[in-house]
Design a protein around this motif. Structure first.
Motif: not given
Length: 282
Positions: A1-12, A16-21, A47-49
């Motif tokens: 996961m990379t930084a974005t312009s928003t300080p929020l992240i949505q569930v979906a 996806s990010a938690l399943g990444a390498t 939340l797992p992890g």
């Protein structure tokens, strides 16, 4: 996961990010004033992890003259964050039960301490559960990050600075309106607000389902409060919900506002400081 312009992240996106390498470090910071200990709720399902951090012990110093939640000692904060797997080059996601009050405190502290890639789960655990996603009752494997806090990366105010800003800029009071007006005071020494401060309850940052309002709506809200073109500071009861206001300001495109960490719990404990009551003028 990379930084974005928003300080929020949505569930979906988080799923996806938690399943990444390279998944983010995930921090559960559930807490509520006068409520059950967050660690008990974490043990019952998270939340797992996710690693648990205690707001009172990991994200604040002990209550005292500086208020109910003084900023933590950077060394001790760093130790807690590293135990939770936080590293300088690893993104971080924080969440609480919703609506992000304590999560915003963790977000702000990490940013204040120099971490540049931190986001808050919009809607918190409630949104995760509403999506029907799995939880765990097992703590994650031991982790050891490398993050070393370098505090001071975000602006803060002391009591004198808050008083000055209320006169010369815009000081927002993030507490409920009845506390601002001095009608009730459940926890701090005196009722009322800092003279010149403007009431801006954090509940107005949210939709009915506990998510942050869209950026355009938040921008309109803060524009109506007079944020544009002024130096802005925020306080609350003890510097926790004020971070929620700072998060909303950033979503709205107004980064850089200052936090008064001591907030009303410090101010009201100093008898020489005046307390105003009633609704704000105008």
């Amino acid at each position: 996961m990379t930084a974005t312009s928003t300080p929020l992240i949505q569930v979906a996106e988080l799923q996806s990010a938690l399943g990444a390498t390279d998944p983010p470090a995930l921090l559960d910071v559930r807490w509520q004033l006068g409520g059950p200990p967050g660690a008990e709720e974490y043990a019952a399902g998270h939340l797992p992890g996710a690693h648990y951090l205690d707001l009172d012990h990991d994200l604040a110093e002990a209550p005292g003259a500086a208020g109910r939640h003084p900023l933590p000692d950077p060394k001790r904060l760093g130790e807690a964050l590293r135990r939770a797997g936080v590293s300088a080059g690893r993104s971080v996601v924080v969440y609480d039960a919703g609506p992000a009050t304590s999560a915003a405190r963790a977000w702000w502290l990490l940013r204040w301490a120099g971490h540049g890639d931190v986001r808050v789960l919009d809607g918190g655990l409630a949104a995760w559960r509403a999506a029907g996603l799995p939880e765990s009752t097992e703590p994650p494997a031991a982790a050891e990050g490398d993050f070393e806090p370098a505090p001071g990366r975000l602006p803060t105010l002391d009591a004198d600075g808050a008083a000055e800003l209320a006169r010369t800029g815009l000081l927002l009071d993030a507490r409920a309106g009845e506390r601002y007006r001095g009608e009730v005071e459940p926890v701090d020494p005196r009722a009322g607000h800092i003279p010149g401060a403007v009431s801006a309850p954090t509940t107005d940052n949210l939709t009915a389902d506990g998510h942050f309002r869209p950026a355009a709506e938040l921008a309109a809200r803060f524009d109506a409060l007079g944020v544009a073109g002024r130096a802005v500071g925020v306080y609350c009861g003890s510097g926790v919900t004020a971070a929620h206001e700072l998060l909303a300001l950033e979503v709205a495109g107004h980064p850089g506002a200052a936090l008064y960490p001591g907030s009303w719990s410090e101010w009201s404990g100093q008898p020489q400081r005046p307390a105003a009551t009633g609704a704000q003028p105008g």
